[in-house]
Design a protein around this motif. Structure first.
Motif, PDB file in Angstrom:
ATOM      1  N   PHE A  48      10.917 -16.910  -0.027  1.00 50.65           N
ATOM      2  CA  PHE A  48      10.905 -15.734   0.136  1.00 50.65           C
ATOM      3  C   PHE A  48       9.859 -14.840  -0.335  1.00 50.65           C
ATOM      4  N   ILE A  49       9.428 -13.896   0.338  1.00 49.72           N
ATOM      5  CA  ILE A  49       7.942 -13.442   0.052  1.00 49.72           C
ATOM      6  C   ILE A  49       8.279 -11.780  -0.012  1.00 49.72           C
ATOM      7  N   CYS A  50       8.114 -11.033  -1.103  1.00 49.36           N
ATOM      8  CA  CYS A  50       8.237  -9.621  -1.032  1.00 49.36           C
ATOM      9  C   CYS A  50       6.598  -9.073  -0.727  1.00 49.36           C
ATOM     10  N   ALA A  51       6.557  -8.663   0.395  1.00 46.25           N
ATOM     11  CA  ALA A  51       5.303  -7.917   0.682  1.00 46.25           C
ATOM     12  C   ALA A  51       5.277  -7.088   1.955  1.00 46.25           C
ATOM     13  N   ASP A  52       4.168  -6.223   2.072  1.00 48.35           N
ATOM     14  CA  ASP A  52       3.992  -5.365   3.363  1.00 48.35           C
ATOM     15  C   ASP A  52       3.198  -6.175   4.133  1.00 48.35           C
ATOM     16  N   LEU A  53       3.808  -6.315   5.519  1.00 50.96           N
ATOM     17  CA  LEU A  53       3.163  -7.032   6.222  1.00 50.96           C
ATOM     18  C   LEU A  53       1.646  -6.440   6.840  1.00 50.96           C
ATOM     19  N   THR A  70      10.194 -19.429   5.968  1.00 49.09           N
ATOM     20  CA  THR A  70       9.881 -18.728   4.928  1.00 49.09           C
ATOM     21  C   THR A  70      10.454 -17.155   5.547  1.00 49.09           C
ATOM     22  N   ALA A  71      10.720 -16.537   4.681  1.00 43.85           N
ATOM     23  CA  ALA A  71      11.430 -14.984   4.964  1.00 43.85           C
ATOM     24  C   ALA A  71      10.448 -14.097   4.241  1.00 43.85           C
ATOM     25  N   ILE A  72       9.841 -12.926   5.064  1.00 43.31           N
ATOM     26  CA  ILE A  72       9.200 -11.891   4.247  1.00 43.31           C
ATOM     27  C   ILE A  72       9.497 -10.693   4.509  1.00 43.31           C
ATOM     28  N   ASP A  73       9.685  -9.606   3.452  1.00 47.54           N
ATOM     29  CA  ASP A  73      10.294  -8.261   3.784  1.00 47.54           C
ATOM     30  C   ASP A  73       9.534  -7.408   2.549  1.00 47.54           C
ATOM     31  N   ILE A  74       9.468  -6.106   2.822  1.00 51.04           N
ATOM     32  CA  ILE A  74       8.834  -5.080   2.161  1.00 51.04           C
ATOM     33  C   ILE A  74       9.814  -4.750   0.939  1.00 51.04           C
ATOM     34  N   SER A  75      11.108  -5.024   0.985  1.00 46.94           N
ATOM     35  CA  SER A  75      12.169  -4.679   0.084  1.00 46.94           C
ATOM     36  C   SER A  75      12.388  -5.827  -0.978  1.00 46.94           C
ATOM     37  N   ALA A  76      12.210  -5.419  -2.013  1.00 46.94           N
ATOM     38  CA  ALA A  76      12.490  -6.473  -3.004  1.00 46.94           C
ATOM     39  C   ALA A  76      13.777  -6.562  -3.401  1.00 46.94           C
ATOM     40  N   HIS A  77      14.696  -5.561  -3.027  1.00 47.08           N
ATOM     41  CA  HIS A  77      16.161  -5.499  -3.179  1.00 47.08           C
ATOM     42  C   HIS A  77      16.698  -6.522  -2.082  1.00 47.08           C
ATOM     43  N   ASP A 118      10.089 -15.615   9.388  1.00 53.10           N
ATOM     44  CA  ASP A 118      10.910 -14.574   9.670  1.00 53.10           C
ATOM     45  C   ASP A 118      10.348 -13.298   9.181  1.00 53.10           C
ATOM     46  N   ALA A 119       9.588 -12.623   9.924  1.00 49.48           N
ATOM     47  CA  ALA A 119       8.957 -11.362   9.563  1.00 49.48           C
ATOM     48  C   ALA A 119       9.796 -10.131   9.278  1.00 49.48           C
ATOM     49  N   GLY A 120       9.694  -9.352   8.117  1.00 47.35           N
ATOM     50  CA  GLY A 120      10.700  -8.444   7.999  1.00 47.35           C
ATOM     51  C   GLY A 120      12.112  -8.937   8.111  1.00 47.35           C
ATOM     52  N   ALA A 121      12.369  -9.998   7.193  1.00 44.09           N
ATOM     53  CA  ALA A 121      13.611 -10.613   7.387  1.00 44.09           C
ATOM     54  C   ALA A 121      14.980  -9.763   6.745  1.00 44.09           C
ATOM     55  N   GLY A 122      14.422  -8.986   5.847  1.00 43.04           N
ATOM     56  CA  GLY A 122      15.653  -8.102   5.134  1.00 43.04           C
ATOM     57  C   GLY A 122      16.659  -8.910   4.743  1.00 43.04           C
ATOM     58  N   ARG A 123      18.011  -8.403   5.039  1.00 43.14           N
ATOM     59  CA  ARG A 123      19.218  -9.439   4.884  1.00 43.14           C
ATOM     60  C   ARG A 123      19.585 -10.308   5.942  1.00 43.14           C
ATOM     61  N   SER A 124      18.866 -10.300   6.778  1.00 45.18           N
ATOM     62  CA  SER A 124      19.145 -11.395   8.008  1.00 45.18           C
ATOM     63  C   SER A 124      19.693 -12.588   7.809  1.00 45.18           C
ATOM     64  N   GLY A 125      20.497 -13.213   8.316  1.00 43.04           N
ATOM     65  CA  GLY A 125      20.990 -14.404   7.994  1.00 43.04           C
ATOM     66  C   GLY A 125      20.447 -15.561   8.821  1.00 43.04           C
ATOM     67  N   PRO A 161       0.815  -1.065  -0.031  1.00 39.14           N
ATOM     68  CA  PRO A 161      -0.146  -0.036  -0.114  1.00 39.14           C
ATOM     69  C   PRO A 161       0.762   1.345  -0.056  1.00 39.14           C
ATOM     70  N   ASN A 162       2.111   0.947   0.071  1.00 40.02           N
ATOM     71  CA  ASN A 162       3.029   2.179   0.224  1.00 40.02           C
ATOM     72  C   ASN A 162       4.285   2.092  -0.467  1.00 40.02           C
ATOM     73  N   ALA A 163       4.359   2.357  -1.949  1.00 41.45           N
ATOM     74  CA  ALA A 163       5.424   2.092  -2.924  1.00 41.45           C
ATOM     75  C   ALA A 163       6.537   2.970  -2.414  1.00 41.45           C
ATOM     76  N   ALA A 164       6.165   4.229  -1.660  1.00 38.11           N
ATOM     77  CA  ALA A 164       7.336   5.006  -1.156  1.00 38.11           C
ATOM     78  C   ALA A 164       8.162   4.315  -0.132  1.00 38.11           C
ATOM     79  N   GLU A 165       7.556   3.676   0.807  1.00 38.14           N
ATOM     80  CA  GLU A 165       7.862   3.027   1.859  1.00 38.14           C
ATOM     81  C   GLU A 165       9.048   1.722   1.448  1.00 38.14           C
ATOM     82  N   ALA A 166       8.361   1.308   0.554  1.00 33.36           N
ATOM     83  CA  ALA A 166       9.187  -0.016  -0.211  1.00 33.36           C
ATOM     84  C   ALA A 166      10.312   0.624  -0.720  1.00 33.36           C
ATOM     85  N   GLY A 167      10.184   1.800  -1.588  1.00 28.96           N
ATOM     86  CA  GLY A 167      11.367   2.396  -2.259  1.00 28.96           C
ATOM     87  C   GLY A 167      12.619   2.912  -1.234  1.00 28.96           C
ATOM     88  N   PHE A 168      12.214   3.131   0.019  1.00 23.98           N
ATOM     89  CA  PHE A 168      12.964   3.630   1.033  1.00 23.98           C
ATOM     90  C   PHE A 168      13.803   2.646   1.358  1.00 23.98           C
TER      91      PHE A 168
END
Length: 224
Positions: free
Chosen positions: A101-106, A76-83, A55-62, A8-15
């Motif tokens: 891996f799931i790219c999504a906004d929680l 499963t890892a989920i994060d708003i950042s596709a990168h 792992d919610a908001g996993a980012g680059r966590s190991g 719902p917030n492309a600007a936040e994902a871009g951040f």
């Protein structure tokens, strides 16, 4: 495997994409090299090797790699950042049972299945709006099985007021339990000091909750 859901917030994902693009993983403020403590905490739950773990908001966590190497086969890892998800996928390609891996906004994600463990380190405290907090908790209640586990790490009430230039919501055990509500029972809580790569000390609250036996939230969609 990676999935995408609308944000719902492309600007936040871009951040967050920019944060992960511009900094090496070991220069991120929340970078953690050693996952021994949380892996031991998860091992103490005595989950089976096929228990679904998120792992919610996993980012680059190991952590997801560490869990897989520890023998868990449904991570499963989920994060708003596709990168961040792209980087994490690359870091796990050599695993026999790579995480999903799931790219999504929680805040608007629809859990496709139930999980035995929900782990979140340093995501929930970024939700400062009560409606966003409530949406997160409701979604988590739908995702976690009855008597399933939740491990949350958030900034302690005596911790930082901002992170990555953003305001955060700080908690003690009582206020975090109140925010999660009656669907979750607090089992244990402790404080821990995290040292950022630049040497700044940050006080965290680590809390373990158990999902109530009754299911009050909506059931997830069928597994895909």
């Amino acid at each position: 495997m990676t999935d995408h859901a609308p944000s719902p917030n492309a600007a936040e994902a871009g951040f967050w994409d920019a944060v992960y693009h511009d900094r090496a993983v070991d220069q991120l403020g929340w970078y953690q090299a050693d996952y021994t403590h949380v892996l031991a905490q998860i091992a103490a739950l005595k989950l089976g090797p096929d228990a679904p773990i998120l792992d919610a908001g996993a980012g680059r966590s190991g952590l997801v790699r560490g869990l897989t190497l520890a023998g868990y086969r449904d991570v499963t890892a989920i994060d708003i950042s596709a990168h961040a998800m792209t980087q994490s996928i690359a870091a796990c390609r050599d695993l026999d049972h790579p995480p999903r891996f799931i790219c999504a906004d929680l805040r608007n994600w629809q859990p496709p299945r139930h999980y035995h463990l929900w782990h979140d380190r340093a995501v929930f405290h970024f939700l400062t709006d009560p409606d966003a907090q409530a949406a997160y908790v409701q979604m988590m209640a739908r995702a976690v099985i009855p008597k399933g586990h939740v491990i949350l790490s958030v900034f302690h009430q005596d911790g930082p007021e901002r992170c990555s230039g953003l305001p955060v919501q700080r908690y003690d055990a009582a206020t975090l339990a109140a925010r999660l509500g009656s669907d979750f029972t607090l089992r244990a809580a402790e404080t821990a000091t995290h040292h950022t790569p630049s040497g700044v000390a940050q006080l965290f609250l680590r809390a373990h909750f158990v999902r109530a036996a009754g299911v009050s939230g909506q059931s997830p969609q069928p597994a895909i």
